[in-house]
Design a protein around this motif. Structure first.
Motif, short mmCIF file in Angstrom:
data_model
loop_
_atom_site.label_atom_id
_atom_site.label_comp_id
_atom_site.label_asym_id
_atom_site.label_seq_id
_atom_site.Cartn_x
_atom_site.Cartn_y
_atom_site.Cartn_z
N GLU A 165 81.36 63.23 -8.92
CA GLU A 165 80.34 64.16 -9.24
C GLU A 165 80.67 65.37 -8.42
O GLU A 165 80.50 67.06 -8.79
N GLY A 166 80.22 65.05 -7.02
CA GLY A 166 80.56 66.80 -6.17
C GLY A 166 79.35 67.37 -6.24
O GLY A 166 79.50 68.51 -5.41
N VAL A 167 78.31 66.82 -6.52
CA VAL A 167 77.30 67.99 -6.72
C VAL A 167 75.75 67.41 -6.23
O VAL A 167 75.57 65.83 -5.75
N ILE A 192 83.08 74.59 -3.26
CA ILE A 192 84.16 75.18 -1.87
C ILE A 192 85.09 74.06 -1.78
O ILE A 192 85.39 74.32 -0.48
N GLY A 193 84.98 73.47 -3.22
CA GLY A 193 86.19 72.36 -2.86
C GLY A 193 85.96 70.92 -2.46
O GLY A 193 87.03 70.60 -1.51
N ALA A 194 84.61 70.84 -1.72
CA ALA A 194 84.07 69.76 -1.14
C ALA A 194 84.01 68.34 -2.33
O ALA A 194 83.32 68.66 -2.60
N ALA A 195 83.72 67.29 -1.52
CA ALA A 195 83.05 66.39 -1.88
C ALA A 195 82.18 65.97 -1.25
O ALA A 195 82.30 66.04 0.40
N VAL A 212 83.31 65.43 3.32
CA VAL A 212 84.57 63.99 3.67
C VAL A 212 85.99 64.90 3.33
O VAL A 212 86.51 64.36 3.94
N THR A 213 86.36 65.56 2.29
CA THR A 213 87.45 66.08 1.77
C THR A 213 88.19 67.27 2.39
O THR A 213 88.35 68.09 2.43
N ARG A 214 87.00 67.71 3.36
CA ARG A 214 87.31 69.39 4.26
C ARG A 214 87.54 69.01 5.30
O ARG A 214 87.55 70.47 6.21
N GLN A 215 86.83 68.58 5.98
CA GLN A 215 87.14 67.98 7.84
C GLN A 215 85.86 68.44 7.72
O GLN A 215 85.83 69.09 9.41
N GLN A 216 84.56 68.62 7.67
CA GLN A 216 83.68 69.96 7.66
C GLN A 216 82.61 68.42 8.04
O GLN A 216 82.52 67.79 6.72
N ILE A 217 81.41 69.52 8.81
CA ILE A 217 79.83 69.20 8.55
C ILE A 217 79.52 71.58 7.62
O ILE A 217 79.43 71.78 7.95
N GLY A 218 78.40 70.37 6.31
CA GLY A 218 77.75 71.44 5.64
C GLY A 218 76.23 71.54 6.18
O GLY A 218 76.14 70.39 5.89
N CYS A 219 75.49 72.77 6.60
CA CYS A 219 74.14 72.79 6.61
C CYS A 219 74.05 73.41 5.65
O CYS A 219 74.00 75.13 5.16
#
Length: 290
Positions: A165-167, A192-195, A212-219
């Motif tokens: 769902e992405g949320v 932001i186009g992420a999962a 996981v799909t953006r190769q990032q950690i989000g804070c």
């Protein structure tokens, strides 16, 4: 900020890291290889146990046991020699469905979500809680891939996502009864186009999520605002956890081959990352009480 590799181990599907201050070890699982592993602060592997079915998530335990685990279809306690003692096998559904991400609440109960991987159109997954007495309670339904389970520092908010769902959602959580309040949207990763995959919180209530799909950690702030993203040197981050002697290192498991859609030929795919210098400290994870 510094990003380094932690251990030389390359996991297929690294997940569920949890810092054990009692030993100064980091525990995690390789779901696809049916393994639970632990390494000391220097990254030297101290435990490696292989089981007959996947281990979706783990938490710390007491009462003579080391860990609580959500195997594919049941909860179990893990002894120091790796022996798994089944507790309860709730009716999570038949077919291509198994336990996945999980965390203990601040009162010492253990939550784990389920996921389906057979391409069913109907949302059959949800979230279960292992109670202190050993019974299991269904908390949420109508999901496909439950993830991001973690709690605010005060324990009054439960965070949870359906990766597909992405949320990232949040729910008011009654610490005494474990009752959930209404579902609220907390942060929409689609913007932001992420999962979202696994998540944890720091001592200031900020949520750190594996994108996981953006190769990032989000804070993300306690109010649901994206504060920063951190680019990682390997693809498919799966789950973060704070640890180390000062709880200021963010460990991140990654995926080399999920067995489904996520697969990378990067030479370091699947290795654990250790991120320092973030200006954040974590909170010790709660311990499951039998």
């Amino acid at each position: 900020m510094d990003i380094a590799f932690f251990t030389d181990r390359r996991n297929d599907l690294g997940e569920s890291p949890v810092w054990d201050a009692r030993r100064g070890w980091l525990w995690w699982v390789d779901i696809r290889l049916n393994r639970i592993l632990a390494a000391d602060a220097l990254g030297v592997v101290q435990r490696e146990w292989t089981y007959s079915q996947p281990v979706g998530s783990i938490g710390l335990a007491m009462g003579g046991k080391v860990l609580v685990a959500a195997f594919a279809d049941h909860f179990a306690l893990i002894a120091d020699d790796g022996h798994a003692q089944p507790i309860v096998a709730p009716d999570i559904g038949e077919g291509a469905i198994r336990f996945n991400d999980g965390k203990a609440d601040r009162q010492g109960r253990f939550l784990s979500g389920t996921m389906q991987h057979g391409g069913q159109a109907e949302a059959l997954a949800g979230v279960w809680r292992l109670e202190r007495g050993g019974s299991a309670t269904r908390l949420e339904t109508g999901m496909k891939l439950a993830n991001s389970i973690c709690f605010s520092p005060c324990g009054h908010w439960l965070y949870l996502s359906d990766t597909l769902e992405g949320v990232i959602r949040r729910y008011a959580y009654d610490p005494e009864t474990g009752a959930l309040g209404p579902r609220e949207a907390f942060f929409d990763c689609n913007t932001i186009g992420a999962a979202p995959d696994g998540a944890t919180v720091d001592s200031e209530g900020r949520l750190w999520a594996a994108l996981v799909t953006r190769q990032q950690i989000g804070c993300i702030s306690p109010e649901g605002e994206l504060l920063r993203t951190i680019d990682l040197p390997v693809p498919f981050p799966a789950c973060p956890a704070f640890g180390g002697a000062d709880m200021a290192t963010l460990y991140v498991t990654t995926i080399a081959d999920s067995g489904h859609k996520l697969k990378s030929d990067h030479p370091d795919a699947g290795r654990m990352l250790a991120i320092t210098g973030l200006g954040a400290r974590g909170i010790a994870e709660a311990i499951y009480h039998t």
